[in-house]
Design an enzyme around this catalytic site. Sequence first.
Site, PDB file in Angstrom:
ATOM      1  N   SER A   1       0.922  -1.291  -0.009  1.00  0.00           N
ATOM      2  CA  SER A   1      -0.036  -0.086   0.031  1.00  0.00           C
ATOM      3  C   SER A   1       0.724   1.395  -0.002  1.00  0.00           C
ATOM      4  O   SER A   1       0.407   2.161  -0.328  1.00  0.00           O
ATOM      5  CB  SER A   1      -1.108  -0.007   1.109  1.00  0.00           C
ATOM      6  OG  SER A   1      -0.093  -0.186   2.397  1.00  0.00           O
TER       7      SER A   1
ATOM      8  N   HIS B   1      -5.023  -3.013  -3.016  1.00  0.00           N
ATOM      9  CA  HIS B   1      -4.676  -2.282  -3.924  1.00  0.00           C
ATOM     10  C   HIS B   1      -4.772  -2.694  -5.437  1.00  0.00           C
ATOM     11  O   HIS B   1      -4.255  -1.808  -6.330  1.00  0.00           O
ATOM     12  CB  HIS B   1      -3.501  -1.503  -3.602  1.00  0.00           C
ATOM     13  CG  HIS B   1      -3.711  -0.756  -2.293  1.00  0.00           C
ATOM     14  ND1 HIS B   1      -4.202   0.572  -2.152  1.00  0.00           N
ATOM     15  CD2 HIS B   1      -3.505  -0.821  -0.992  1.00  0.00           C
ATOM     16  CE1 HIS B   1      -4.356   1.122  -1.087  1.00  0.00           C
ATOM     17  NE2 HIS B   1      -3.785   0.032  -0.409  1.00  0.00           N
TER      18      HIS B   1
ATOM     19  N   LYS C   1     -11.714   0.995  -2.268  1.00  0.00           N
ATOM     20  CA  LYS C   1     -10.535   1.690  -2.944  1.00  0.00           C
ATOM     21  C   LYS C   1     -10.853   1.649  -4.539  1.00  0.00           C
ATOM     22  O   LYS C   1     -11.924   2.544  -4.742  1.00  0.00           O
ATOM     23  CB  LYS C   1      -9.272   0.838  -2.893  1.00  0.00           C
ATOM     24  CG  LYS C   1      -9.024   0.963  -1.097  1.00  0.00           C
ATOM     25  CD  LYS C   1      -7.667   0.459  -1.034  1.00  0.00           C
ATOM     26  CE  LYS C   1      -7.655   0.153   0.770  1.00  0.00           C
ATOM     27  NZ  LYS C   1      -8.085   1.106   1.538  1.00  0.00           N
TER      28      LYS C   1
HETATM   29  C1  LIG Z   1      -3.418  -3.344   1.970  1.00  0.00           C
HETATM   30  C2  LIG Z   1      -4.609  -2.993   2.963  1.00  0.00           C
HETATM   31  N1  LIG Z   1      -5.309  -3.840   3.502  1.00  0.00           N
HETATM   32  C3  LIG Z   1      -6.272  -3.528   4.147  1.00  0.00           C
HETATM   33  C4  LIG Z   1      -6.698  -2.185   4.225  1.00  0.00           C
HETATM   34  C5  LIG Z   1      -7.848  -1.605   5.104  1.00  0.00           C
HETATM   35  O1  LIG Z   1      -8.922  -1.633   4.365  1.00  0.00           O
HETATM   36  P1  LIG Z   1     -10.330  -0.814   4.549  1.00  0.00           P
HETATM   37  O2  LIG Z   1     -10.039   0.678   4.242  1.00  0.00           O
HETATM   38  O3  LIG Z   1     -11.389  -1.344   3.825  1.00  0.00           O
HETATM   39  O4  LIG Z   1     -10.351  -1.043   6.118  1.00  0.00           O
HETATM   40  C6  LIG Z   1      -5.911  -1.098   3.567  1.00  0.00           C
HETATM   41  C7  LIG Z   1      -6.248   0.210   3.599  1.00  0.00           C
HETATM   42  O5  LIG Z   1      -7.162   0.859   4.178  1.00  0.00           O
HETATM   43  C8  LIG Z   1      -4.893  -1.578   2.878  1.00  0.00           C
HETATM   44  O6  LIG Z   1      -3.839  -0.755   2.395  1.00  0.00           O
END
Ligand SMILES: Cc1ncc(COP(=O)(O)O)c(C=O)c1O
Length: 391
Positions: free
Chosen positions: A178, A206, A237
């Site tokens: 990320s 992502h 996203k």
């Molecule tokens: C790799 C990754 N996994 C999980 C999440 C968490 O997802 P959510 O925003 O739906 O809680 C994020 C970012 O927010 C992320 O970048």
Amino acid sequence: MGRTVQDELEQIRSKGLFRSTRLIQGRQSARVTMEGRQLLLLCSNNYLGLADHPALIDASVRACQSFGASSGASRLVSGTMEPHEMLETAVAAFKGTESALAFNSGYAANTGIIQALVGRGDVIFCDRLNHASIIDGALLSGARLVRYPHNDAVALAGLMEKQRGTGRCLIVSDGVFSMDGDLAPLAELAELRRRHDALLMVDDAHGCGVLGEQGRGSAELLGVLSHIDIHVGTFGKALGSFGAYAALSRELRDLLVNRARSFIFSTSLPPAVLAASTAALELVQTAEGDKLRKRLCDNTSLFRGLLRDAGFSLGEGNTQIVPILTGGAEETMDFSRQLLEEGVFVQGIRPPTVPAGACRLRCTVMATHSTQDLTWAAERITHIGRRLGVV
Ligand SMILES: Cc1ncc(COP(=O)(O)O)c(C=O)c1O
């Protein structure tokens, strides 16, 4: 006397790490309004521009009218409704798995799934740069946590040989990292899964919607869709909605339904959100989805090329997440502030999100940026970067 809140806040401020929220007025688009000013948005995960797409908005409004505003309960009580089932069926078809399970967010998915799959006596192998929600899930689980150097499958192989145990073994990696925008070596991880009879979980928050010919994510791009046990992805996203999914076997789904605490003990997603997610999944599989992915890919190449030519250090990645490595927290936030004054909104990323000394401007490209937007942004970034001595 214990430390006061004031002292703690002062300590955060003194390290240049104080954070606060910023108010966006109106919709999330390629341009947004903040404090009455129009800005080019260069730090959103709305990669395909679906967050204000009419198909998602219409689906959402219709679902709200048909099914109401809330599910009213957690999934195992009375909070499983038709829109939940429709979304899970669509996710399983999209990923080519037997079944799928919706979670309230990516954070809830990662913490819930890991804690459900492993516990005391088990071991979890985790890339050093995995998302915080994965680390939190691993810590919650009580399993032995072994962190391997970023994307180093050889080091992981060595660690797995050394740490052989009798319990369950889980390998977890982001699909696209990320904060760096690079891809995990999924084929190598799949081989280690096979060799050690481990479970492989990939969080493609992502990559979903963006990578691969049909937008199925990093595993599609790398040809390993069927070698992953638990595909996690988020709807918040590229898919322009909210919530998350796990795509997996029926057996694993049953286990999560019975063991994942974030699934069991939380009111389920509301109909409007579920319908928007289902509409987004449909859309990314149409010709329009192909067009948006192509546009995002072209935009990414253009923007990365301009910044590279200007001399910025962008790390190893090749995706729409474009980190400009800046170093310290103060200069990163200064860079971000100066860009904001010029009309470009890019967040500076500091510890604890990234390690100390690895601060960055995390630029994210969208399919809805124009060539002119990106050329102009790269020029302003270069101008300020030179003034600050970053390049
Ligand atoms: C790799 C990754 N996994 C999980 C999440 C968490 O997802 P959510 O925003 O739906 O809680 C994020 C970012 O927010 C992320 O970048």
